[in-house]
Design an enzyme around this catalytic site. Structure first.
Site, PDB file in Angstrom:
ATOM      1  N   ASN A 115     -99.344  29.889  53.956  1.00  0.00           N
ATOM      2  CA  ASN A 115     -98.284  30.130  53.210  1.00  0.00           C
ATOM      3  C   ASN A 115     -97.381  31.327  53.670  1.00  0.00           C
ATOM      4  OD1 ASN A 115     -97.151  30.346  50.330  1.00  0.00           O
ATOM      5  ND2 ASN A 115     -98.612  32.042  50.384  1.00  0.00           N
ATOM      6  N   SER A 165    -104.253  40.954  55.362  1.00  0.00           N
ATOM      7  CA  SER A 165    -105.669  40.952  54.585  1.00  0.00           C
ATOM      8  C   SER A 165    -105.993  42.399  54.873  1.00  0.00           C
ATOM      9  CB  SER A 165    -106.174  39.910  55.302  1.00  0.00           C
ATOM     10  OG  SER A 165    -105.890  38.575  55.400  1.00  0.00           O
ATOM     11  N   HIS A 215     -99.345  43.564  38.609  1.00  0.00           N
ATOM     12  CA  HIS A 215    -100.253  44.611  38.945  1.00  0.00           C
ATOM     13  C   HIS A 215     -99.685  45.926  38.340  1.00  0.00           C
ATOM     14  CE1 HIS A 215    -102.045  42.279  42.267  1.00  0.00           C
ATOM     15  NE2 HIS A 215    -100.852  41.835  42.638  1.00  0.00           N
TER      16      HIS A 215
HETATM   17  N1  LIG Z   1    -101.872  42.627  51.218  1.00  0.00           N
HETATM   18  C1  LIG Z   1    -101.572  42.049  50.319  1.00  0.00           C
HETATM   19  O1  LIG Z   1    -100.798  42.580  49.521  1.00  0.00           O
HETATM   20  C2  LIG Z   1    -101.508  40.710  50.121  1.00  0.00           C
HETATM   21  C3  LIG Z   1    -102.436  40.095  51.054  1.00  0.00           C
HETATM   22  N2  LIG Z   1    -102.638  38.829  51.087  1.00  0.00           N
HETATM   23  C4  LIG Z   1    -103.598  38.143  52.183  1.00  0.00           C
HETATM   24  O2  LIG Z   1    -102.595  37.529  52.987  1.00  0.00           O
HETATM   25  C5  LIG Z   1    -103.645  36.376  53.820  1.00  0.00           C
HETATM   26  C6  LIG Z   1    -102.725  35.315  53.898  1.00  0.00           C
HETATM   27  O3  LIG Z   1    -102.315  34.669  52.631  1.00  0.00           O
HETATM   28  P1  LIG Z   1    -101.550  33.265  52.414  1.00  0.00           P
HETATM   29  O4  LIG Z   1    -100.836  32.854  53.569  1.00  0.00           O
HETATM   30  O5  LIG Z   1    -101.115  32.831  51.102  1.00  0.00           O
HETATM   31  O6  LIG Z   1    -103.053  32.217  52.776  1.00  0.00           O
HETATM   32  P2  LIG Z   1    -103.192  30.868  53.254  1.00  0.00           P
HETATM   33  O7  LIG Z   1    -104.653  30.455  52.598  1.00  0.00           O
HETATM   34  O8  LIG Z   1    -101.987  29.990  52.758  1.00  0.00           O
HETATM   35  O9  LIG Z   1    -103.057  31.025  54.627  1.00  0.00           O
HETATM   36  C7  LIG Z   1    -104.233  31.455  55.399  1.00  0.00           C
HETATM   37  C8  LIG Z   1    -104.120  30.541  56.849  1.00  0.00           C
HETATM   38  O10 LIG Z   1    -105.021  31.208  57.673  1.00  0.00           O
HETATM   39  C9  LIG Z   1    -106.037  30.416  58.217  1.00  0.00           C
HETATM   40  N3  LIG Z   1    -106.959  31.345  58.615  1.00  0.00           N
HETATM   41  C10 LIG Z   1    -107.809  31.946  57.868  1.00  0.00           C
HETATM   42  N4  LIG Z   1    -108.882  32.641  58.574  1.00  0.00           N
HETATM   43  C11 LIG Z   1    -108.662  32.009  59.886  1.00  0.00           C
HETATM   44  C12 LIG Z   1    -109.165  32.312  60.944  1.00  0.00           C
HETATM   45  N5  LIG Z   1    -110.542  33.280  61.085  1.00  0.00           N
HETATM   46  N6  LIG Z   1    -108.851  31.850  62.061  1.00  0.00           N
HETATM   47  C13 LIG Z   1    -107.763  30.763  62.202  1.00  0.00           C
HETATM   48  N7  LIG Z   1    -107.019  30.805  61.089  1.00  0.00           N
HETATM   49  C14 LIG Z   1    -107.548  31.105  59.830  1.00  0.00           C
HETATM   50  C15 LIG Z   1    -106.161  29.305  57.015  1.00  0.00           C
HETATM   51  O11 LIG Z   1    -106.706  28.247  57.813  1.00  0.00           O
HETATM   52  C16 LIG Z   1    -104.897  29.218  56.326  1.00  0.00           C
HETATM   53  O12 LIG Z   1    -104.119  28.184  57.006  1.00  0.00           O
HETATM   54  C17 LIG Z   1    -104.717  36.299  52.806  1.00  0.00           C
HETATM   55  O13 LIG Z   1    -105.865  36.690  53.397  1.00  0.00           O
HETATM   56  C18 LIG Z   1    -104.481  36.946  51.740  1.00  0.00           C
HETATM   57  O14 LIG Z   1    -105.402  37.269  50.928  1.00  0.00           O
HETATM   58  C19 LIG Z   1    -102.204  37.990  50.085  1.00  0.00           C
HETATM   59  C20 LIG Z   1    -101.099  38.632  49.034  1.00  0.00           C
HETATM   60  C21 LIG Z   1    -101.227  39.861  48.821  1.00  0.00           C
HETATM   61  O1  LIG Z   2    -100.310  38.520  45.818  1.00  0.00           O
HETATM   62  C1  LIG Z   2    -100.797  39.365  45.132  1.00  0.00           C
HETATM   63  O2  LIG Z   2    -100.412  39.593  43.948  1.00  0.00           O
HETATM   64  C2  LIG Z   2    -102.143  40.327  45.531  1.00  0.00           C
HETATM   65  C3  LIG Z   2    -102.960  39.539  46.314  1.00  0.00           C
HETATM   66  O3  LIG Z   2    -103.334  38.297  46.365  1.00  0.00           O
HETATM   67  C4  LIG Z   2    -103.957  40.345  46.993  1.00  0.00           C
HETATM   68  O4  LIG Z   2    -103.788  41.749  47.099  1.00  0.00           O
HETATM   69  O5  LIG Z   2    -104.770  39.927  48.061  1.00  0.00           O
END
Ligand SMILES: NC(=O)C1=CN([C@@H]2O[C@H](COP(=O)(O)OP(=O)(O)OC[C@H]3O[C@@H](n4cnc5c(N)ncnc54)[C@H](O)[C@@H]3O)[C@@H](O)[C@H]2O)C=CC1
Ligand SMILES: O=C([O-])CC(=O)C(=O)O
Length: 250
Positions: A10, A87, A202
């Site tokens: 995503n 992450s 938040h």
């Molecule tokens: N710092 C922040 O404020 C935020 C951080 N995040 C984090 O960002 C990251 C990405 O979020 P999204 O794109 O929404 O998640 P998502 O689930 O849509 O995409 C993650 C992709 O990474 C792949 N993946 C996961 N671990 C892997 C690995 N070890 N090797 C290869 N591929 C791998 C999955 O198959 C998936 O396609 C998540 O860890 C989420 O928790 C999300 C929102 C806020």
């Molecule tokens: O996207 C958000 O609102 C927060 C979140 O998922 C994260 O910190 O992992």
């Protein structure tokens, strides 16, 4: 600009969409081949790839998982490359954090942790030692926690380290706050599953010698209900302003 994306889900899709005029080549690594194929179809400049290090790559961008950060970061920073990490929860692991800090002493790499789904990091950066305590209250719809509660439920109260262990895809923001304040004792976390809302909300409360601050963020979710749209947009914002000579809000 050439970018190596760890994770083709995503957030990567949103970053590619917003940056398509600035990216020449986007290398994609994901263990879900369908995700890679979908993005290759949509954006002609995407290339499926195993992990590799090359001078050809301007930035590594992690949009995958805490586990992926732990797997790939060491190799990237031993090779003097820069990485943007979404992450941020990976840094709650003391051994990982310590190892990364030691490697960085002899590396030209920089690790960028964007503000992600929250704001207020500028306040924390300015106040640092003046801060007594920080509390983050995160409220999301039940679907984000794979729950079906019909009444508001406090599902977690405790430290940021415990929070990310229990909710590794929902509360990276608490670790980002802890990294900003350089303390894993000062940030307390409340997580609420709330069926009345459709946004990810938040609230951050900062108590400091310089003043008291309350920040409320009402994020629209992205296609992944756990993830707020602002999280990938914060990476886009960072990449677009990286080369600006005037930097605002630093
Ligand atoms: N710092 C922040 O404020 C935020 C951080 N995040 C984090 O960002 C990251 C990405 O979020 P999204 O794109 O929404 O998640 P998502 O689930 O849509 O995409 C993650 C992709 O990474 C792949 N993946 C996961 N671990 C892997 C690995 N070890 N090797 C290869 N591929 C791998 C999955 O198959 C998936 O396609 C998540 O860890 C989420 O928790 C999300 C929102 C806020
Ligand atoms: O996207 C958000 O609102 C927060 C979140 O998922 C994260 O910190 O992992």
């Amino acid at each position: 600009m050439n970018i190596f994306f760890i994770g083709a889900g995503n957030c990567t899709e949103i970053i590619l969409e917003k940056m398509q005029n600035c990216i020449k080549k986007a290398y994609l690594l994901d263990y879900d081949v369908e995700k890679i194929n979908f993005l290759k179809e949509k954006f002609h400049f995407c290339i499926e790839s195993d992990f590799f290090i090359s001078d050809d790559i301007d930035f590594y961008v992690e949009c995958a998982s805490v586990e992926a950060v732990k797997k790939y970061t060491e190799n990237i920073i031993r090779n003097n490359k820069n990485i943007i990490i979404l992450s941020s929860g990976a840094f709650s692991d003391f051994d990982f954090r310590n190892n990364v800090e030691n490697i960085l002493k002899n590396s030209r790499s920089q690790i960028f942790i964007p503000s992600g789904a929250i704001g207020g990091i500028d306040i924390i950066n300015s106040l640092k030692d003046e801060i007594n305590s920080i509390t983050i209250e995160t409220r999301k719809p039940p679907l984000s926690f794979n729950m079906i509660n019909t009444k508001e439920e406090l599902i977690f109260y405790g430290t940021a380290e415990e929070a990310i262990k229990n909710y590794p895809k929902n509360i990276n923001v608490a670790i980002t706050l802890s990294m900003a304040v350089e303390s894993f004792d000062k940030v307390k976390v409340k997580i609420i599953s709330d069926p009345k809302i459709i946004k990810n909300i938040h609230k951050i409360f900062i108590d400091s010698k310089a003043g008291k601050y309350e920040i409320k963020i009402e994020n629209n979710p992205s296609n992944n209900p756990k993830t707020s749209l602002m999280a990938p947009l914060s990476v886009v914002g960072f990449l677009k302003k990286f080369n600006n000579s005037i930097k605002v809000g630093v």
